[in-house]
Design a protein around this motif. Structure first.
Motif, short mmCIF file in Angstrom:
data_model
loop_
_atom_site.label_atom_id
_atom_site.label_comp_id
_atom_site.label_asym_id
_atom_site.label_seq_id
_atom_site.Cartn_x
_atom_site.Cartn_y
_atom_site.Cartn_z
N ASP A 4 0.81 -1.22 0.00
CA ASP A 4 0.00 0.00 0.00
C ASP A 4 0.84 1.26 0.00
O ASP A 4 0.33 2.35 0.14
CB ASP A 4 -0.98 0.01 1.18
CG ASP A 4 -0.28 0.14 2.52
OD1 ASP A 4 0.96 0.04 2.55
OD2 ASP A 4 -0.96 0.35 3.53
N ARG A 5 2.17 1.10 -0.17
CA ARG A 5 3.06 2.25 -0.35
C ARG A 5 4.13 1.87 -1.35
O ARG A 5 4.59 0.72 -1.38
CB ARG A 5 3.73 2.67 0.96
CG ARG A 5 2.79 3.13 2.04
CD ARG A 5 3.56 3.60 3.25
NE ARG A 5 3.97 4.99 3.11
CZ ARG A 5 4.88 5.57 3.88
NH1 ARG A 5 5.51 4.87 4.79
NH2 ARG A 5 5.19 6.84 3.72
N LYS A 7 7.56 3.93 -3.55
CA LYS A 7 8.29 5.14 -3.93
C LYS A 7 8.90 4.92 -5.31
O LYS A 7 9.64 3.96 -5.51
CB LYS A 7 9.37 5.45 -2.90
CG LYS A 7 10.03 6.81 -3.08
CD LYS A 7 11.10 7.05 -2.03
CE LYS A 7 10.49 7.40 -0.69
NZ LYS A 7 11.53 7.81 0.29
N THR A 93 -5.61 5.99 -4.20
CA THR A 93 -4.15 6.23 -4.17
C THR A 93 -3.87 7.73 -4.10
O THR A 93 -4.41 8.51 -4.88
CB THR A 93 -3.48 5.65 -5.43
OG1 THR A 93 -3.71 4.23 -5.45
CG2 THR A 93 -1.98 5.91 -5.41
N LYS A 96 2.18 11.74 -3.65
CA LYS A 96 2.83 12.80 -2.90
C LYS A 96 4.25 13.03 -3.42
O LYS A 96 4.88 12.11 -3.93
CB LYS A 96 2.92 12.44 -1.41
CG LYS A 96 1.58 12.32 -0.69
CD LYS A 96 1.81 11.99 0.78
CE LYS A 96 0.50 11.94 1.55
NZ LYS A 96 0.75 11.61 2.98
N MET A 152 5.85 9.49 -3.81
CA MET A 152 5.40 8.42 -2.94
C MET A 152 3.93 8.12 -3.27
O MET A 152 3.10 9.02 -3.26
CB MET A 152 5.50 8.84 -1.46
CG MET A 152 4.89 7.82 -0.50
SD MET A 152 5.78 6.26 -0.48
CE MET A 152 7.22 6.74 0.47
N GLU A 154 0.64 6.24 -2.10
CA GLU A 154 0.12 5.79 -0.81
C GLU A 154 -1.35 5.45 -0.98
O GLU A 154 -2.16 6.31 -1.35
CB GLU A 154 0.30 6.92 0.20
CG GLU A 154 0.19 6.50 1.65
CD GLU A 154 0.59 7.64 2.57
OE1 GLU A 154 -0.32 8.42 2.93
OE2 GLU A 154 1.78 7.79 2.90
N LYS A 156 -4.90 4.64 0.41
CA LYS A 156 -5.80 4.72 1.57
C LYS A 156 -7.12 4.10 1.14
O LYS A 156 -7.83 4.64 0.30
CB LYS A 156 -6.00 6.18 2.01
CG LYS A 156 -4.74 6.85 2.54
CD LYS A 156 -5.05 8.29 2.92
CE LYS A 156 -3.79 9.06 3.28
NZ LYS A 156 -3.29 8.76 4.59
N HIS A 228 1.59 2.44 10.96
CA HIS A 228 1.23 3.45 9.97
C HIS A 228 0.57 2.83 8.76
O HIS A 228 -0.35 3.41 8.17
CB HIS A 228 2.48 4.24 9.55
CG HIS A 228 2.88 5.27 10.56
ND1 HIS A 228 4.11 5.88 10.56
CD2 HIS A 228 2.22 5.79 11.61
CE1 HIS A 228 4.19 6.74 11.56
NE2 HIS A 228 3.06 6.70 12.22
N GLU A 229 1.03 1.64 8.36
CA GLU A 229 0.45 1.00 7.19
C GLU A 229 -1.02 0.70 7.41
O GLU A 229 -1.83 0.73 6.49
CB GLU A 229 1.21 -0.31 6.89
CG GLU A 229 2.51 -0.11 6.11
CD GLU A 229 3.60 0.52 6.95
OE1 GLU A 229 3.43 0.62 8.18
OE2 GLU A 229 4.63 0.92 6.38
N ARG A 232 -3.49 4.35 8.18
CA ARG A 232 -3.86 5.23 7.08
C ARG A 232 -5.17 4.79 6.41
O ARG A 232 -5.86 5.58 5.81
CB ARG A 232 -2.75 5.31 6.04
CG ARG A 232 -2.51 4.08 5.21
CD ARG A 232 -1.57 4.41 4.04
NE ARG A 232 -0.37 5.06 4.51
CZ ARG A 232 0.72 4.43 4.91
NH1 ARG A 232 0.76 3.11 4.89
NH2 ARG A 232 1.76 5.07 5.34
N HIS A 233 -5.53 3.52 6.54
CA HIS A 233 -6.74 3.04 5.90
C HIS A 233 -8.01 3.46 6.66
O HIS A 233 -9.11 3.38 6.13
CB HIS A 233 -6.71 1.51 5.77
CG HIS A 233 -5.62 1.04 4.85
ND1 HIS A 233 -5.62 1.33 3.51
CD2 HIS A 233 -4.49 0.34 5.09
CE1 HIS A 233 -4.53 0.80 2.96
NE2 HIS A 233 -3.83 0.21 3.89
#
Length: 427
Positions: A4-5, A7, A93, A96, A152, A154, A156, A228-229, A232-233
């Motif tokens: 889910d992340r 870079k 998504t 950033k 990035m 990410e 959510k 954090h993973e 964020r959801h």
């Protein structure tokens, strides 16, 4: 592992250079310049693909580039435009800037397609630079540079309801019972390593999406474990179901568990505690009767705060109807729109931030602002749109150009001229 992340580095296509050539034909002694224009570089475009639910495609490949435009040719031939690069991502998504963390685009709700980097404009061929005094120009305009940035991605998850709780309290079992989702279920901690989505259908054609958020632990807001993973959801959800083990099979205190999770939610984002909450006291099939001391303590601790407690059994289905209809009632009171994060950053605005510029007064008293970065920004930004114009205004402010204009004595109503564009200045 749930991706889910990611870079990655993205690069737009460079504009093709303009061409220098002259018409040379047997019976045309004074043919003049005929160099063609360069092609436009390809854009980098993100689109939502409903068939995707992870960012796995970007975990093992780092660089993505659009095609450059071709150079112009002889006989006024225009260079071929570079092909756009289309990157598919799941809905939800957020893109950033990797360096600043600022939002470039949120691929949610109606935003299904977003040009993140525009390709460079093709340069003009030498035919455009012929004048009465310079009839054989031996130069052409180079194409605009490509823009390359690291972003990035990410994800959510977009769901109406988030199902939260400590590990092994039965969240996956509940999801499999009330939806068509098929999550992995086992009697050990962290069975769930990715959010599972399912649709709950109730009588009266009312349905909602529920997400089983993987088990949280204390310290999650500080990134401990997979904090954090997972957290964020929860940001997109409208209602939260706290699930606890009412039978005490894990030897935990459910009241303390809920307070601990709310503490983590508040530390991560205080707005999360403003969302409506309900408590699902699970595993009543393992206790004698429908109530016990655990459920009584939950009611005493949370119902005075307006958080209702529902004794349920995810295995037998007991109490689920009452729980789901309460969630339905809470959702009906929530705003209908999806939370969408506003864009905070335009890559083109900062790409040329260090290049010099000049400000001079014209004969008609207009302020003339020129410089490579101004010209390039005008080339990359659609100032005819309100959004593009606001981004360009922000660029002028961030570069200190507006401040310098004020120091030069500009007043409301004065004209600012930039490469063929004129603006009336108003503070």
């Amino acid at each position: 592992m749930f991706a889910d992340r990611a870079k990655i580095i993205i690069k737009s296509g460079k504009g093709g250079d303009g061409h220098v050539s002259f018409r040379r034909e047997k019976y045309v002694p004074d043919g003049g310049p005929d160099g063609g224009d360069g092609g436009r570089g390809g854009d980098v475009i993100f689109v939502v693909d409903d068939g995707l639910n992870t960012l796995t495609d970007y975990r093992h490949r780092r660089k993505f580039a659009a095609e450059p435009g071709q150079e112009g040719g002889k006989k006024n031939c225009h260079g071929k435009n570079g092909a756009d690069l289309v990157l598919k991502v799941p809905e939800g998504t957020i893109i950033k800037d990797a360096e600043t963390g600022k939002v470039i685009a949120d691929m949610s709700a109606d935003n299904r397609r977003q040009i993140v980097l525009k390709g460079g404009k093709g340069g003009l061929g030498n035919q455009h630079f012929a004048t009465s005094t310079m009839q054989a120009p031996k130069y052409a305009q180079p194409g605009q540079d490509a823009i390359e940035i690291e972003v990035m991605l990410e994800l959510k998850v977009i769901a109406d309801v988030g199902l939260v709780g400590f590990p092994n309290v039965g969240k996956s079992t509940l999801l499999s019972r009330v939806t068509n989702a098929k999550p992995k279920i086992a009697n050990y901690h962290f069975t769930t390593l990715q959010p599972n989505l399912g649709v709950v259908d109730l009588d009266g054609s009312f349905g909602f999406v529920i997400a089983d958020i993987p088990g949280l632990i204390e310290g999650a807001s500080e990134g401990i474990g997979l904090g954090h993973e997972f957290l964020r959801h929860i940001e997109r959800t409208k209602v939260m179901i706290h699930m606890v083990d009412a039978a005490g099979t894990e030897g935990r205190d459910p009241v303390a568990d809920i307070k601990a999770i709310n503490k983590e939610l508040e530390a991560y984002n205080p707005d999360l505690l403003k969302k409506p909450q309900v408590i699902a006291a699970n595993k009543i099939d393992a206790i004698y009767g429908d109530e016990n001391e655990v459920i009584e303590n939950l009611r005493n601790a949370f119902e005075p705060e307006g958080i209702k407690v529902f004794p349920i059994s995810a295995v037998s289905g007991k109490g689920l109807k009452e729980l789901l209809y309460e969630v339905k009632n809470l959702l009906e009171k929530c705003p209908k729109e999806v939370t969408v994060y506003e864009a905070e950053y335009d890559p083109a605005l900062s790409f040329y931030k260090d290049e010099p510029y000049t400000i001079e007064r014209a004969d008609d008293a207009a302020f003339v602002v020129e410089g490579p970065k101004i010209e390039k920004m005008l080339g990359y930004t659609n100032i005819d749109s309100e959004k593009g114009f606001l981004f360009f205004q922000r660029f002028l402010k961030e570069q200190g150009i507006l401040k310098e204009l004020e120091e030069r004595g500009i007043e409301d109503g004065d004209t600012v001229r930039m490469y063929g564009h004129e603006f009336d200045y108003y503070k």
